[in-house]
Design an enzyme around this catalytic site. Structure first.
Site, PDB file in Angstrom:
ATOM      1  N   THR A   1      -2.406   2.773   3.218  1.00 55.69           N
ATOM      2  CA  THR A   1      -1.660   4.025   3.359  1.00 55.69           C
ATOM      3  C   THR A   1      -1.076   3.998   4.741  1.00 55.69           C
ATOM      4  OG1 THR A   1      -3.200   5.301   1.981  1.00 55.69           O
ATOM      5  CG2 THR A   1      -2.004   6.555   3.616  1.00 55.69           C
TER       6      THR A   1
ATOM      7  N   THR B   1      -6.674   7.353   6.634  1.00 53.95           N
ATOM      8  CA  THR B   1      -6.467   6.331   5.619  1.00 53.95           C
ATOM      9  C   THR B   1      -7.848   5.885   5.143  1.00 53.95           C
ATOM     10  OG1 THR B   1      -6.439   4.594   7.304  1.00 53.95           O
ATOM     11  CG2 THR B   1      -4.305   5.448   6.598  1.00 53.95           C
ATOM     12  N   GLY B   2      -7.909   5.422   3.911  1.00 53.85           N
ATOM     13  CA  GLY B   2      -9.201   5.012   3.360  1.00 53.85           C
ATOM     14  C   GLY B   2      -9.497   5.785   2.091  1.00 53.85           C
TER      15      GLY B   2
ATOM     16  N   ARG C   1      -4.092  10.107 -11.103  1.00 57.21           N
ATOM     17  CA  ARG C   1      -5.022  10.331  -9.980  1.00 57.21           C
ATOM     18  C   ARG C   1      -4.246  10.714  -8.708  1.00 57.21           C
ATOM     19  NH1 ARG C   1      -5.717   7.755  -4.662  1.00 57.21           N
ATOM     20  NH2 ARG C   1      -7.875   7.955  -4.080  1.00 57.21           N
TER      21      ARG C   1
ATOM     22  N   SER D   1       0.804  -1.223   0.000  1.00 60.11           N
ATOM     23  CA  SER D   1       0.000   0.000   0.000  1.00 60.11           C
ATOM     24  C   SER D   1       0.829   1.262   0.000  1.00 60.11           C
ATOM     25  CB  SER D   1      -0.914   0.005   1.220  1.00 60.11           C
ATOM     26  OG  SER D   1      -0.168   0.196   2.405  1.00 60.11           O
TER      27      SER D   1
END
Ligand code: ASP
Length: 354
Positions: free
Chosen positions: A202, A253-254, A230, A91
């Protein structure tokens, strides 16, 4: 109006119940006056580092460095470097899952409370430690955010070594994704009610030292299979992370697209400024995230079809974390050592949309 005696009795009672701040000792008061005169703000700190759960080793490293005298931002960047350089964490940094073209593009941002400075990079390719490049933007340029080709050029000029960040495991995962006719990509499908499965991760880390100085950093490879170019929330100050030396620091995070709209890092710090505890502030930010969510990402009961977490620490060393759906943990290190703690949550796991 209370008379003086009633006021004193009430204060003593409230203080005993823990509702009023404890009395400030004379030497602390003098230190406050001296620090305020220097523009450094009053002393109230207790060293503490808080991060997403994948920072469990990093919070320990950062805490040990902070209590050994290292600056808070340098310490937490050391903490997240462990994860950035770990090829098995898909990640962040080296080994991060690539975009839809199979290219690893990294985002990171940081803020240094005591000097009120900030730096960030977005869509950075070939450099495993974007958090350090973000700090270099802060330390060596008049800018705050560099992206893409320019960010890479800057990193090379600063002496960072380029390398292939796509590990064989991540390449295989990408090929598997590519080889399927996959409706769960990042393009909107206008014909179907598409079920979206995001692959993400993350690391966000926030810290305070004994002097009450705070810093924050967030680093990521972003959503897997994202469109070329992006940017998520991680390189955006006020979204992926935010630090205000008067109050504290927070990050997330998310699903970054939601956090950008809610200004989650900034909002959490503002809630704390208005008196919320870190946990309360994180939960209120999640509530705002639901509020700014577009209908296609909500189920028929108004519950989000995504997950997201918020982590926060105050200038006086209180901390907390909250997650949209029950189950996530966060990492913390203070004088009791490094550990995972359960996040407060907005929705029970059983309420998760199918
Ligand atoms: N917030 C990151 C992004 O949207 C992803 C994540 O935290 O999982 O890029």
């Amino acid at each position: 109006m209370l008379d003086r005696r009633a006021f004193l009795e009430k204060s003593a009672l409230l203080s005993a119940l823990g509702f009023l701040p404890r009395a400030v000792r004379a030497e602390e008061y003098e230190l406050d006056v001296a620090r305020t005169a220097l523009g450094a703000g009053p002393f109230r700190g207790r060293p503490c580092v808080v991060s997403s759960a994948n920072g469990i080793k990093g919070v320990k490293l950062a805490y040990d460095r902070i209590t050994g005298g290292t600056d808070t931002l340098d310490a937490i960047i050391g903490g997240v470097n462990l994860v950035e350089l770990d090829p098995n964490d898909q990640s962040v940094g080296l080994g991060g899952l690539p975009n839809e073209d199979g290219v690893v593009q990294l985002d990171a941002s940081c803020m240094h409370g005591p000097t009120r400075r900030a730096g960030a990079v977005g869509c950075l390719e070939d450099i495993a430690t974007p958090s350090l490049v973000a700090k270099a933007v802060m330390d060596y340029t008049t800018h705050v955010l560099l992206v893409g080709r320019g960010a890479r050029k800057f990193a090379l000029a600063m002496g960072f070594t380029p390398q292939n960040l796509l590990t064989e495991k991540s390449r295989q995962d990408w090929l598997r994704w590519k080889s399927r006719l996959n409706p769960n990509d990042n393009w909107l499908d206008h014909d179907d009610n598409v079920k979206i499965n995001w692959t993400h991760g993350t690391i966000n880390m926030n810290a305070v030292n004994a002097a009450g100085d705070v810093s924050s950093v967030t680093t990521t490879s972003g959503l897997a299979w994202k469109l070329d170019g992006r940017l998520g929330d991680s390189p955006i100050h006020g979204a992926g992370q935010y630090a205000d030396n008067d109050i504290g620091a927070a990050g997330s995070t998310g699903l970054g697209e939601i956090n950008i709209k809610a200004c989650g890092g900034f909002l959490t710090v503002e809630f704390m400024r208005n008196g919320a505890t870190p946990e309360e502030a994180a939960l209120k930010t999640l509530e705002r995230m639901v509020h700014v969510t577009e209908p296609r990402l909500l189920d028929d009961k108004g519950r989000p079809r995504y997950d997201i977490q918020v982590y926060a620490v105050t200038k006086d060393g209180r901390f907390g974390g909250a997650t949209m759906y029950e189950g996530a943990s966060f990492a913390v290190c203070d004088e009791k050592g490094a550990r995972l703690e359960k996040c407060a949550f907005r929705y029970k796991n059983t309420e998760r949309p199918r």
